[in-house]
Design a protein around this motif. Sequence first.
Motif, PDB file in Angstrom:
ATOM      1  N   PHE A 281      91.494  79.904  66.113  1.00  0.00           N
ATOM      2  CA  PHE A 281      90.554  80.545  67.025  1.00  0.00           C
ATOM      3  C   PHE A 281      90.700  82.059  66.956  1.00  0.00           C
ATOM      4  O   PHE A 281      91.817  82.583  66.891  1.00  0.00           O
ATOM      5  N   VAL A 282      89.566  82.759  66.995  1.00  0.00           N
ATOM      6  CA  VAL A 282      89.563  84.217  66.992  1.00  0.00           C
ATOM      7  C   VAL A 282      88.975  84.758  68.299  1.00  0.00           C
ATOM      8  O   VAL A 282      89.598  85.575  68.976  1.00  0.00           O
ATOM      9  N   ALA A 283      87.763  84.303  68.635  1.00  0.00           N
ATOM     10  CA  ALA A 283      87.091  84.824  69.830  1.00  0.00           C
ATOM     11  C   ALA A 283      86.026  83.844  70.299  1.00  0.00           C
ATOM     12  O   ALA A 283      85.506  83.048  69.501  1.00  0.00           O
ATOM     13  N   ARG A 284      85.703  83.926  71.586  1.00  0.00           N
ATOM     14  CA  ARG A 284      84.725  83.023  72.183  1.00  0.00           C
ATOM     15  C   ARG A 284      83.897  83.791  73.197  1.00  0.00           C
ATOM     16  O   ARG A 284      84.401  84.679  73.895  1.00  0.00           O
ATOM     17  N   ILE A 285      82.613  83.417  73.311  1.00  0.00           N
ATOM     18  CA  ILE A 285      81.730  84.036  74.309  1.00  0.00           C
ATOM     19  C   ILE A 285      80.843  82.945  74.892  1.00  0.00           C
ATOM     20  O   ILE A 285      80.282  82.126  74.161  1.00  0.00           O
ATOM     21  N   THR A 286      80.713  82.930  76.213  1.00  0.00           N
ATOM     22  CA  THR A 286      79.861  81.940  76.861  1.00  0.00           C
ATOM     23  C   THR A 286      78.394  82.349  76.755  1.00  0.00           C
ATOM     24  O   THR A 286      78.069  83.447  76.303  1.00  0.00           O
ATOM     25  N   TRP A 287      77.504  81.463  77.208  1.00  0.00           N
ATOM     26  CA  TRP A 287      76.084  81.663  76.957  1.00  0.00           C
ATOM     27  C   TRP A 287      75.565  82.962  77.540  1.00  0.00           C
ATOM     28  O   TRP A 287      74.716  83.631  76.969  1.00  0.00           O
TER      29      TRP A 287
END
Length: 124
Positions: free
Chosen positions: A47-53
């Motif tokens: 995993f590197v990065a995540r963004i919600t809607w």
Amino acid sequence: QVQLTESGGGLVQAGGSLRLSCAASGRSITTYTMAWFRQAPGKEREFVARITWSGSTIAYADSVKGRFTISRDNAKNSVYLQMNSLKPEDTAVYYCAARYFSGSYSAVDEFRYWGQGTQVTVSS
């Protein structure tokens, strides 16, 4: 069904920057959590990065915090990863991933849709 296509990878010297793009097609990603993962040779995908809607919740791996920035443009059905202060250890194939619903997802098997990946190589 969502198709994801990454672009923007390449060869850069240590300390340099790259901006990765992920274009989605087939369906609007407005309600999808989007993420970036990477996989170096001989290593597991991580995993590197995540963004919600809505972009209201963003998370980063400790190894990239302060150097990488994830963003999205729902009108363009796209997600981006700005990578600054790149290090040789950032060398990997970078993948865009998507899953329905917002949440604190960071495991590979939590994401249903994947792009083909784009190579990032950082020379020392």
